[in-house]
Each structure stands twice: as structure tokens, then as C-alpha cells.
Motif scaffolding. Structure first.
Motif, PDB file in Angstrom:
ATOM      1  N   GLY A   1      -0.928  -3.293  -5.459  1.00  0.00           N
ATOM      2  CA  GLY A   1      -2.067  -2.634  -6.098  1.00  0.00           C
ATOM      3  C   GLY A   1      -1.626  -1.608  -7.127  1.00  0.00           C
ATOM      4  N   PHE A   2      -0.645  -0.774  -6.757  1.00  0.00           N
ATOM      5  CA  PHE A   2      -0.123   0.212  -7.702  1.00  0.00           C
ATOM      6  C   PHE A   2       0.570  -0.455  -8.880  1.00  0.00           C
ATOM      7  N   PHE A   3       1.326  -1.516  -8.597  1.00  0.00           N
ATOM      8  CA  PHE A   3       1.997  -2.248  -9.670  1.00  0.00           C
ATOM      9  C   PHE A   3       0.983  -2.826 -10.647  1.00  0.00           C
ATOM     10  N   GLY A   4      -0.089  -3.384 -10.112  1.00  0.00           N
ATOM     11  CA  GLY A   4      -1.125  -3.955 -10.968  1.00  0.00           C
ATOM     12  C   GLY A   4      -1.830  -2.912 -11.816  1.00  0.00           C
ATOM     13  N   LEU A   5      -1.996  -1.694 -11.273  1.00  0.00           N
ATOM     14  CA  LEU A   5      -2.622  -0.622 -12.050  1.00  0.00           C
ATOM     15  C   LEU A   5      -1.721  -0.173 -13.194  1.00  0.00           C
ATOM     16  N   LYS A   6      -0.416  -0.142 -12.952  1.00  0.00           N
ATOM     17  CA  LYS A   6       0.527   0.324 -13.973  1.00  0.00           C
ATOM     18  C   LYS A   6       0.876  -0.758 -14.988  1.00  0.00           C
ATOM     19  N   ASN A   7       0.904  -2.005 -14.536  1.00  0.00           N
ATOM     20  CA  ASN A   7       1.332  -3.110 -15.391  1.00  0.00           C
ATOM     21  C   ASN A   7       0.173  -4.092 -15.553  1.00  0.00           C
ATOM     22  N   LYS A   8      -0.533  -3.995 -16.635  1.00  0.00           N
ATOM     23  CA  LYS A   8      -1.729  -4.825 -16.848  1.00  0.00           C
ATOM     24  C   LYS A   8      -1.406  -6.280 -17.178  1.00  0.00           C
ATOM     25  N   SER A   9      -0.170  -6.579 -17.539  1.00  0.00           N
ATOM     26  CA  SER A   9       0.136  -7.936 -17.998  1.00  0.00           C
ATOM     27  C   SER A   9       0.310  -8.939 -16.862  1.00  0.00           C
ATOM     28  N   GLY A  10       0.596  -8.491 -15.647  1.00  0.00           N
ATOM     29  CA  GLY A  10       0.855  -9.427 -14.552  1.00  0.00           C
ATOM     30  C   GLY A  10      -0.299  -9.577 -13.594  1.00  0.00           C
ATOM     31  N   GLY A  11      -1.538  -9.480 -14.072  1.00  0.00           N
ATOM     32  CA  GLY A  11      -2.706  -9.485 -13.200  1.00  0.00           C
ATOM     33  C   GLY A  11      -2.851 -10.732 -12.350  1.00  0.00           C
ATOM     34  N   MET A  12      -2.616 -11.884 -12.942  1.00  0.00           N
ATOM     35  CA  MET A  12      -2.783 -13.123 -12.193  1.00  0.00           C
ATOM     36  C   MET A  12      -1.700 -13.275 -11.124  1.00  0.00           C
ATOM     37  N   LEU A  13      -0.482 -12.890 -11.464  1.00  0.00           N
ATOM     38  CA  LEU A  13       0.623 -12.974 -10.512  1.00  0.00           C
ATOM     39  C   LEU A  13       0.429 -11.987  -9.362  1.00  0.00           C
ATOM     40  N   VAL A  14      -0.041 -10.791  -9.668  1.00  0.00           N
ATOM     41  CA  VAL A  14      -0.333  -9.793  -8.633  1.00  0.00           C
ATOM     42  C   VAL A  14      -1.430 -10.317  -7.710  1.00  0.00           C
ATOM     43  N   SER A  15      -2.482 -10.888  -8.288  1.00  0.00           N
ATOM     44  CA  SER A  15      -3.584 -11.422  -7.482  1.00  0.00           C
ATOM     45  C   SER A  15      -3.135 -12.564  -6.576  1.00  0.00           C
ATOM     46  N   LEU A  16      -2.291 -13.434  -7.086  1.00  0.00           N
ATOM     47  CA  LEU A  16      -1.795 -14.549  -6.287  1.00  0.00           C
ATOM     48  C   LEU A  16      -0.960 -14.041  -5.111  1.00  0.00           C
ATOM     49  N   ASN A  17      -0.028 -13.140  -5.388  1.00  0.00           N
ATOM     50  CA  ASN A  17       0.821 -12.604  -4.322  1.00  0.00           C
ATOM     51  C   ASN A  17       0.013 -11.811  -3.300  1.00  0.00           C
ATOM     52  N   ALA A  18      -0.918 -11.010  -3.774  1.00  0.00           N
ATOM     53  CA  ALA A  18      -1.741 -10.219  -2.855  1.00  0.00           C
ATOM     54  C   ALA A  18      -2.644 -11.128  -2.013  1.00  0.00           C
ATOM     55  N   SER A  19      -3.135 -12.194  -2.605  1.00  0.00           N
ATOM     56  CA  SER A  19      -3.952 -13.144  -1.848  1.00  0.00           C
ATOM     57  C   SER A  19      -3.142 -13.810  -0.743  1.00  0.00           C
ATOM     58  N   LEU A  20      -1.924 -14.181  -1.056  1.00  0.00           N
ATOM     59  CA  LEU A  20      -1.056 -14.804  -0.052  1.00  0.00           C
ATOM     60  C   LEU A  20      -0.698 -13.815   1.059  1.00  0.00           C
ATOM     61  N   LEU A  21      -0.460 -12.570   0.707  1.00  0.00           N
ATOM     62  CA  LEU A  21      -0.190 -11.544   1.727  1.00  0.00           C
ATOM     63  C   LEU A  21      -1.405 -11.349   2.632  1.00  0.00           C
ATOM     64  N   SER A  22      -2.577 -11.300   2.042  1.00  0.00           N
ATOM     65  CA  SER A  22      -3.805 -11.129   2.829  1.00  0.00           C
ATOM     66  C   SER A  22      -4.024 -12.308   3.755  1.00  0.00           C
ATOM     67  N   LEU A  23      -3.787 -13.500   3.247  1.00  0.00           N
ATOM     68  CA  LEU A  23      -3.931 -14.701   4.064  1.00  0.00           C
ATOM     69  C   LEU A  23      -2.932 -14.699   5.222  1.00  0.00           C
ATOM     70  N   SER A  24      -1.722 -14.256   4.954  1.00  0.00           N
ATOM     71  CA  SER A  24      -0.719 -14.226   6.019  1.00  0.00           C
ATOM     72  C   SER A  24      -1.072 -13.199   7.091  1.00  0.00           C
ATOM     73  N   ILE A  25      -1.688 -12.084   6.715  1.00  0.00           N
ATOM     74  CA  ILE A  25      -2.148 -11.106   7.709  1.00  0.00           C
ATOM     75  C   ILE A  25      -3.201 -11.753   8.598  1.00  0.00           C
ATOM     76  N   LEU A  26      -4.150 -12.422   7.976  1.00  0.00           N
ATOM     77  CA  LEU A  26      -5.220 -13.054   8.749  1.00  0.00           C
ATOM     78  C   LEU A  26      -4.694 -14.150   9.671  1.00  0.00           C
ATOM     79  N   LEU A  27      -3.841 -14.997   9.151  1.00  0.00           N
ATOM     80  CA  LEU A  27      -3.369 -16.133   9.942  1.00  0.00           C
ATOM     81  C   LEU A  27      -2.364 -15.727  11.014  1.00  0.00           C
ATOM     82  N   PHE A  28      -1.381 -14.928  10.661  1.00  0.00           N
ATOM     83  CA  PHE A  28      -0.339 -14.577  11.627  1.00  0.00           C
ATOM     84  C   PHE A  28      -0.824 -13.508  12.608  1.00  0.00           C
ATOM     85  N   SER A  29      -1.128 -12.332  12.086  1.00  0.00           N
ATOM     86  CA  SER A  29      -1.533 -11.243  12.975  1.00  0.00           C
ATOM     87  C   SER A  29      -2.868 -11.548  13.643  1.00  0.00           C
ATOM     88  N   GLY A  30      -3.791 -12.105  12.885  1.00  0.00           N
ATOM     89  CA  GLY A  30      -5.108 -12.407  13.442  1.00  0.00           C
ATOM     90  C   GLY A  30      -5.051 -13.383  14.601  1.00  0.00           C
TER      91      GLY A  30
END
Length: 100
Positions: free
Chosen positions: A64-93
Motif C-alpha cells: 500500500g505504501f509502495f503504491g502511494l509513493k510509486n504511481k507507475s506500478g499500480g497494476m502490479l501492486v494490485s495483482l500482488n496485493a490481491s494474491l496476498l489477500s487471497l492467500s490469507i483467506l485460503l490458508f489462514s481462513g
């Protein structure tokens, strides 16, 4: 199609997930003794789920902080953050569901 979630969303989601991992860890330490005494494996699995959730939450905050500071990598940040969120739900959940 542009898949780009605002970085503030990932920052807030990471903070909320981190806070919930602290609460779940405290609940596991003080409120699940009966369950852990019945099946001791659940204590270790629950601890791993809390640890992994916290680590993934910290990574979400960093992204999130990286995305705020670096506007050019928005799609890559979103993809990685989505995968992290999914892994929290699937593994920990799934472990939380098994323990509860």
C-alpha cells in the motif's frame, strides 16, 4: 480492462488484517484452551495461521505504501496485493475454520 485498486485500500486492508491477527492470536492464547487440549495439533496450526496472516498483512501495508509513493506500478501492486489477500483467506481462513 484496467485492474487497479487504489493503494489506500490495500493499506487499510493490511492494517485491518494485522489487527485481526493480533485479536485472533490473543483469543487463541486465552480462549481456546479446551479445543487445544482435545487436539494438540490445532494449537500449532492455529499459531501458524496467525503468524502467516500477520506476515501477509505487513506485506499488504508495505505494498500500500509502495503504491502511494510509486504511481507507475499500480497494476502490479494490485495483482500482488490481491494474491496476498487471497492467500490469507485460503490458508489462514481454512485453518481458523478447522479449529473453530
Amino acid at each position: 480492462m484496467n485492474f487497479c485498486v487504489p493503494s489506500k485500500v490495500w493499506l487499510l486492508l493490511g492494517a485491518a488484517s494485522g489487527a485481526s491477527s493480533v485479536l485472533l492470536g490473543a483469543y487463541g492464547a486465552h480462549g481456546l484452551e479446551e479445543i487445544f487440549n482435545e487436539v494438540p495439533r490445532k494449537r500449532t496450526a492455529y499459531g501458524n495461521a496467525v503468524d502467516y496472516q500477520m506476515i501477509h498483512s505487513l506485506l499488504l501495508v508495505v505494498l500500500g505504501f509502495f503504491g502511494l509513493k510509486n504511481k507507475s506500478g499500480g497494476m502490479l501492486v494490485s495483482l500482488n496485493a490481491s494474491l496476498l489477500s487471497l492467500s490469507i483467506l485460503l490458508f489462514s481462513g481454512s485453518i481458523y475454520l478447522w479449529v473453530f
